[in-house]
Design a protein around this motif. Structure first.
Motif: not given
Length: 317
Positions: A49-52, A265-268, A225-227
């Motif tokens: 799953y890569l963001a949406n 490692w900064g992703r949500k 975090g970010y997408d």
């Protein structure tokens, strides 16, 4: 469009904590008891799953992990625990299409020491030592996380950050029909830019003679975090019209920015797993479990299929 970003990889700390690899529970050793728990886990994924979005890869990624947890009863209510382990991430090439014309670099086999956990757990209530039949067992744990020595690029066996965590565990044997329940609610805080996380676990178990069957779910809610690829996909940044040169010289500056300034490692990361376990004791008081887990929904996380075996070996000291 997300194929250009898949080589930035994932962190597998969530995977490790989503299995019984390092799981504690409300029940704990009594005074001068030592529980020794070796665990072996094999997991694989070929999609994520890569963001949406949802990506299907051309190769399997396989992870093999061995760990050892020690839990010692300082008193009947206070327990110290330590979990260490080692993992192996298999060689793979996620994209290899059009007879080799479209590829991403192959990731070699990687080994490393996992993130270690150490903590103290206090048993607030004990259902087996209460005059109330409805009383559950509740335990509160405070602990620390020490990052491992694995390579974080492009995929890692953990988040590569030290941290602290608080865990609330609940357990209750209903004392009818062999039914009972287990649960956990946890909060984890780590070094930046790794987001804070809220984790949960809930399961029902059924005792049939000496066997125990467990069915439940486990998951994580990222608190920052970010997408997966581009923070500008999220409001209000998606309203900005920022033009980045495609090539200079021969290098995509936007790709460099995401890679260097927005590390994996900064992703949500959110995930929700369903899991089933089957356990059996032996005549010496040891307990053996085989379990299976699968991701059924996620956000910035691989769709994992996991199988593992664990043993809980109690010793009176």
């Amino acid at each position: 469009m997300f194929n250009k970003f898949i080589f930035y990889g994932f962190s597998f700390l969530s995977f490790l904590l989503a299995t019984q690899l390092s799981a504690q529970q409300a029940w704990a050793p009594y005074e001068r008891q030592l529980w020794v728990r070796p665990v072996f886990v094999h997991s694989r994924y070929d999609s994520a799953y890569l963001a949406n979005n949802f990506a299907k890869y051309d190769d399997d990624v396989r992870i093999n992990v061995a760990s050892l947890s020690l839990e010692y009863g300082i008193t009947d209510r206070l327990t110290a625990d330590l979990t260490v382990g080692n993992g192996r991430l298999s060689r793979h090439r996620l994209v290899d299409r059009y007879y080799g014309l479209t590829q991403i670099p192959e990731t070699k086999d990687k080994n490393g020491i996992l993130d270690s956990r150490i903590g103290l757990r206090y048993k607030i209530t004990d259902e087996f030592d209460s005059k109330y039949s409805w009383m559950p067992t509740l335990s509160l744990r405070l602990g620390g996380i020490k990052k491992g020595d694995y390579d974080r690029h492009p995929q890692a066996l953990g988040d590569g950050a030290n941290g602290v965590e608080a865990n609330l565990y609940i357990a209750k044997d209903f004392n009818f029909w062999g039914l009972g329940t287990l649960g956990e609610l946890s909060y984890r805080r780590r070094e930046q830019p790794v987001p804070d996380d809220v984790l949960y676990y809930g399961a029902l178990y059924k005792r049939i003679a000496s066997f125990i069957i467990t069915l439940g779910g486990r998951g994580q809610f990222g608190q920052g975090g970010y997408d997966f690829a581009d923070p500008r996909h999220r409001p209000p940044y998606n309203n900005y019209n920022i033009v980045v040169p495609d090539q200079y010289p021969g290098v995509n500056l936007y790709d460099m920015w995401v890679r260097d300034q927005r590390p994996a490692w900064g992703r949500k990361e959110n995930f929700h797993n369903v899991e089933v376990g089957f356990g059996i004791p032996d005549s010496y008081g040891n307990f053996y479990t085989i379990f299976y887990s699968q991701t059924y929904w996620g956000y910035n996380t691989p769709k994992l299929q996991t199988i593992g075996i664990a043993a809980n070996l109690p010793f009176n000291l």
